[in-house]
Write a protein that holds these residues in place. Structure first.
Motif, PDB file in Angstrom:
ATOM      1  N   ALA A 144       0.502  -0.863   0.460  1.00  0.00           N
ATOM      2  CA  ALA A 144       0.078   0.107  -0.099  1.00  0.00           C
ATOM      3  C   ALA A 144       0.767   1.472  -0.433  1.00  0.00           C
ATOM      4  CB  ALA A 144      -0.929  -0.287   1.293  1.00  0.00           C
ATOM      5  N   ALA A 145       1.448   1.021   1.246  1.00  0.00           N
ATOM      6  CA  ALA A 145       3.236   2.417   1.025  1.00  0.00           C
ATOM      7  C   ALA A 145       3.535   2.407  -0.342  1.00  0.00           C
ATOM      8  CB  ALA A 145       3.810   2.426   1.934  1.00  0.00           C
ATOM      9  N   GLY A 146       4.177   1.544  -1.028  1.00  0.00           N
ATOM     10  CA  GLY A 146       4.441   1.379  -2.330  1.00  0.00           C
ATOM     11  C   GLY A 146       3.496   2.575  -3.129  1.00  0.00           C
ATOM     12  N   ARG A 147       2.764   2.946  -3.125  1.00  0.00           N
ATOM     13  CA  ARG A 147       2.253   3.539  -4.009  1.00  0.00           C
ATOM     14  C   ARG A 147       2.349   5.151  -3.990  1.00  0.00           C
ATOM     15  NH1 ARG A 147      -2.274   0.351  -3.312  1.00  0.00           N
ATOM     16  NH2 ARG A 147      -2.380  -0.888  -4.776  1.00  0.00           N
ATOM     17  N   LEU A 148       2.270   5.525  -2.753  1.00  0.00           N
ATOM     18  CA  LEU A 148       2.667   6.667  -2.384  1.00  0.00           C
ATOM     19  C   LEU A 148       4.384   7.632  -2.076  1.00  0.00           C
ATOM     20  CD1 LEU A 148       0.994   6.753   1.308  1.00  0.00           C
ATOM     21  CD2 LEU A 148       0.215   7.415  -0.973  1.00  0.00           C
ATOM     22  N   VAL A 149       4.936   6.695  -2.364  1.00  0.00           N
ATOM     23  CA  VAL A 149       6.546   6.989  -2.187  1.00  0.00           C
ATOM     24  C   VAL A 149       7.425   6.766  -3.294  1.00  0.00           C
ATOM     25  CG1 VAL A 149       7.149   6.344  -0.461  1.00  0.00           C
ATOM     26  CG2 VAL A 149       7.487   4.656  -1.996  1.00  0.00           C
ATOM     27  N   ARG A 150       8.466   7.644  -3.734  1.00  0.00           N
ATOM     28  CA  ARG A 150       8.876   8.044  -4.789  1.00  0.00           C
ATOM     29  C   ARG A 150       9.816   6.805  -5.220  1.00  0.00           C
ATOM     30  NH1 ARG A 150      12.481  12.963  -6.361  1.00  0.00           N
ATOM     31  NH2 ARG A 150      14.416  12.210  -8.128  1.00  0.00           N
ATOM     32  N   GLU A 151       9.994   5.737  -5.012  1.00  0.00           N
ATOM     33  CA  GLU A 151      11.093   4.681  -5.045  1.00  0.00           C
ATOM     34  C   GLU A 151      10.262   3.588  -4.134  1.00  0.00           C
ATOM     35  OE1 GLU A 151      14.318   5.652  -8.321  1.00  0.00           O
ATOM     36  OE2 GLU A 151      14.612   5.451  -6.218  1.00  0.00           O
ATOM     37  N   VAL A 152      10.580   1.985  -4.528  1.00  0.00           N
ATOM     38  CA  VAL A 152      10.050   1.136  -3.594  1.00  0.00           C
ATOM     39  C   VAL A 152      11.317   0.553  -3.702  1.00  0.00           C
ATOM     40  CG1 VAL A 152      10.062  -1.291  -3.393  1.00  0.00           C
ATOM     41  CG2 VAL A 152       7.644   1.251  -3.728  1.00  0.00           C
ATOM     42  N   LEU A 153      12.329   0.318  -3.735  1.00  0.00           N
ATOM     43  CA  LEU A 153      14.299  -0.265  -4.389  1.00  0.00           C
ATOM     44  C   LEU A 153      14.058  -1.783  -3.120  1.00  0.00           C
ATOM     45  CD1 LEU A 153      15.985   3.228  -2.688  1.00  0.00           C
ATOM     46  CD2 LEU A 153      15.075   3.074  -4.839  1.00  0.00           C
ATOM     47  N   VAL A 154      14.240  -2.512  -4.164  1.00  0.00           N
ATOM     48  CA  VAL A 154      14.020  -4.140  -3.793  1.00  0.00           C
ATOM     49  C   VAL A 154      14.977  -4.435  -3.787  1.00  0.00           C
ATOM     50  CG1 VAL A 154      11.307  -3.996  -4.532  1.00  0.00           C
ATOM     51  CG2 VAL A 154      12.824  -4.941  -5.597  1.00  0.00           C
ATOM     52  N   ALA A 155      15.221  -5.904  -2.661  1.00  0.00           N
ATOM     53  CA  ALA A 155      16.288  -7.136  -2.753  1.00  0.00           C
ATOM     54  C   ALA A 155      16.415  -7.456  -3.594  1.00  0.00           C
ATOM     55  CB  ALA A 155      16.178  -7.798  -1.730  1.00  0.00           C
ATOM     56  N   PHE A 156      15.346  -8.814  -3.909  1.00  0.00           N
ATOM     57  CA  PHE A 156      14.671  -9.447  -4.603  1.00  0.00           C
ATOM     58  C   PHE A 156      14.179  -8.869  -6.137  1.00  0.00           C
ATOM     59  CE2 PHE A 156      15.057 -11.422  -0.748  1.00  0.00           C
ATOM     60  CZ  PHE A 156      15.463 -13.012  -1.160  1.00  0.00           C
ATOM     61  N   PRO A 157      15.216  -9.564  -7.059  1.00  0.00           N
ATOM     62  CA  PRO A 157      14.147  -8.515  -8.561  1.00  0.00           C
ATOM     63  C   PRO A 157      12.930  -9.252  -8.794  1.00  0.00           C
ATOM     64  CG  PRO A 157      16.118 -10.289  -9.383  1.00  0.00           C
ATOM     65  CD  PRO A 157      16.420 -10.389  -7.773  1.00  0.00           C
ATOM     66  N   ASP A 158      12.342  -9.821  -8.382  1.00  0.00           N
ATOM     67  CA  ASP A 158      10.862 -10.602  -8.103  1.00  0.00           C
ATOM     68  C   ASP A 158       9.981  -9.860  -7.290  1.00  0.00           C
ATOM     69  OD1 ASP A 158      11.838 -13.088  -9.583  1.00  0.00           O
ATOM     70  OD2 ASP A 158      11.127 -14.706  -7.832  1.00  0.00           O
ATOM     71  N   ALA A 159      10.164  -9.525  -6.566  1.00  0.00           N
ATOM     72  CA  ALA A 159       9.720  -8.048  -5.441  1.00  0.00           C
ATOM     73  C   ALA A 159       9.248  -7.049  -6.644  1.00  0.00           C
ATOM     74  CB  ALA A 159      10.231  -7.688  -4.990  1.00  0.00           C
ATOM     75  N   ALA A 160       9.729  -5.946  -7.839  1.00  0.00           N
ATOM     76  CA  ALA A 160       9.241  -5.647  -8.151  1.00  0.00           C
ATOM     77  C   ALA A 160       8.473  -5.724  -8.930  1.00  0.00           C
ATOM     78  CB  ALA A 160      10.814  -5.201  -9.765  1.00  0.00           C
ATOM     79  N   ARG A 161       8.865  -6.900  -9.489  1.00  0.00           N
ATOM     80  CA  ARG A 161       6.917  -7.438 -10.229  1.00  0.00           C
ATOM     81  C   ARG A 161       5.681  -7.761  -9.603  1.00  0.00           C
ATOM     82  NH1 ARG A 161       6.217 -12.272 -10.978  1.00  0.00           N
ATOM     83  NH2 ARG A 161       7.922 -13.279  -9.983  1.00  0.00           N
ATOM     84  N   ARG A 162       5.895  -7.922  -8.338  1.00  0.00           N
ATOM     85  CA  ARG A 162       4.809  -8.159  -7.707  1.00  0.00           C
ATOM     86  C   ARG A 162       4.657  -7.243  -7.096  1.00  0.00           C
ATOM     87  NH1 ARG A 162       8.331 -12.683  -5.146  1.00  0.00           N
ATOM     88  NH2 ARG A 162       7.532 -14.954  -5.883  1.00  0.00           N
ATOM     89  N   PHE A 163       4.968  -5.546  -6.852  1.00  0.00           N
ATOM     90  CA  PHE A 163       4.580  -4.483  -6.391  1.00  0.00           C
ATOM     91  C   PHE A 163       3.262  -4.335  -8.013  1.00  0.00           C
ATOM     92  CE2 PHE A 163       7.959  -4.197  -3.078  1.00  0.00           C
ATOM     93  CZ  PHE A 163       6.987  -3.539  -2.198  1.00  0.00           C
ATOM     94  N   GLY A 164       3.862  -4.504  -8.935  1.00  0.00           N
ATOM     95  CA  GLY A 164       2.711  -4.494  -9.997  1.00  0.00           C
ATOM     96  C   GLY A 164       3.557  -2.992 -10.378  1.00  0.00           C
ATOM     97  N   ARG A 165       1.765  -2.621 -11.425  1.00  0.00           N
ATOM     98  CA  ARG A 165       2.779  -1.022 -12.778  1.00  0.00           C
ATOM     99  C   ARG A 165       2.187   0.207 -11.970  1.00  0.00           C
ATOM    100  NH1 ARG A 165       0.155  -3.418 -17.204  1.00  0.00           N
ATOM    101  NH2 ARG A 165       0.984  -4.973 -18.457  1.00  0.00           N
TER     102      ARG A 165
END
Ligand code: UD1
Length: 369
Positions: A144-165
């Protein structure tokens, strides 16, 4: 060329940055790695944490200022939930007033209770805000918070996809302590006074009861190899061994030495543990914690297992006999161990802390949310 570089260093020198969150080692340790990278670049780092988390001890010990807020988890009955929500709302107000006073150039939420209120408060003030997501599956709050922030920085490449567009997610890796990349086997063996081969068993920052009980029984009589079992505070008092080559410890501040000394490591699937083993490059058997609703540790482990970098052992199969058999199988297979260790090492992310620090400082210099 030197002019723009110098001017950016000069503004980093004055910049204040806030890191918020904590709770377990899995959140606090990467946060401290980022804080060190920021401090080295001249920024001043202030932490917001919860009164009950590991940050209470680790953050001041590392020489950073901590504002510890009363916060609680949302798990439990309606009374507990209501109390947690009240504490959350109060924390947002407190964070807003602290941020108004500190005027940081950027804020980073690392997960844990204090992360979301700080991120919400920072956004409402138009401060550049980031989240670091350590796990392969983002938690509900970060999603939920990901939508508010400038960038979500992820440890695993898979997580980027899971956050959605709708979320700008960038793969940076897991901020990892430097000593892990520098440790060598011979020195570690000598420092710790251990006779190889060495098996290291540890269950994350808090220990893992199922693994602890199985390991105490599996290695408790006699072994033709050394075993170090890091049990965690909760389980340590109830464990004992009759095996002179089996050491049981409560916690290791210098886990890099134990990892460097090890031939085989048995771990839970916490993101921090996995990337720490990757930094040293050791053969690992991963036993994911089975009770997370989103199976985050299984998915963390899978990333490594699917790349030939670790072996999986489901928690339900863990007993003394199976654990000992799996460890000895790997100890007897030099080539298999070498292959796992080298694939593991290739997945380490030594630049992650620098990358996070650099993005925060750049955003702070730009001065936009
Ligand atoms: C049960 C649970 O909720 N686990 C979560 C928690 O795990 P937990 O806090 O156990 O986390 P991790 O495995 O991510 O990290 C533990 C860290 O503590 C270090 N360490 C541990 C023992 C020791 O003696 N010395 C030491 O330095 C490890 O090397 C590692 O860096 O946060 C992680 C990151 O969000 C999640 O992936 C896990 O699913």
């Amino acid at each position: 060329m030197s002019v723009p570089e110098r001017s950016s260093e000069a503004s980093d020198l004055r910049m204040r940055v806030v890191i918020a969150g904590g709770g377990t080692g899995g959140h606090v340790i990467p946060a401290l790695c980022v804080a060190e990278a920021l401090r080295e670049r001249g920024a001043e780092v202030v932490f917001f944490g919860s009164e009950s988390g590991l940050e209470r001890a680790l953050v001041p010990e590392a020489g950073f200022e901590l504002h510890a807020l009363p916060l609680a988890g949302l798990a439990g009955g309606p009374v507990r939930r209501a109390r947690a929500l009240v504490l959350f709302a109060r924390a947002v107000v407190r964070c807003r007033s602290l941020l108004g006073r500190l005027r940081p150039g950027a804020v980073l939420g690392v997960g844990g209770y204090a992360s979301a209120p700080a991120v919400a408060a920072a956004r409402s003030l138009g401060i550049s805000t980031f989240i670091h997501e350590q796990n392969s599956v983002p938690g509900k709050v970060n999603r939920a918070a990901g939508r508010l922030v400038r960038e979500v920085l992820v440890a695993f490449p898979d997580a980027a996809r899971r956050f959605g567009r709708s979320v700008r997610a960038v793969h940076v890796g897991m901020p990892t302590r430097r000593q892990l990349f520098q440790a060598t086997r011979e020195e570690a063996l000598r420092r710790l006074g251990l006779e190889p081969p060495v098996v290291l068993v540890f269950g994350g920052s808090g220990g893992a009861l199922n693994i602890n009980l199985a390991a105490a029984e599996a290695f408790g009589e006699s072994t033709p190899y050394s075993v170090v079992q890091i049990a965690g505070r909760r389980d340590f008092p109830r464990l004992s061994t009759r095996n002179p080559r089996h050491r049981i410890l409560e916690y290791a501040g210098n886990i890099w030495d134990y990892l460097a000394a090890a031939d085989v490591v048995v771990i839970r699937g916490g993101a921090g543990s996995l990337f720490d083993v990757a930094a040293v490059g050791r053969a690992a058997i991963v036993v994911p914690y089975p009770h997370h609703r989103d199976d985050q540790q299984l998915l963390n482990a899978r990333y490594f297992v699917e790349r030939g970098a670790a072996e999986l052992l489901p928690d339900r199969e863990v007993d003394a006999k199976t654990l000992r058999a799996r460890v000895e199988e790997l100890l007897g297979d030099d080539e298999g161990r070498r292959a796992l260790a080298s694939s593991m090492r290739s997945l380490a992310t030594p630049r992650a802390a620098e990358e996070v620090a650099g993005r925060m400082l750049a955003a702070g210099r730009e001065g936009t949310g």
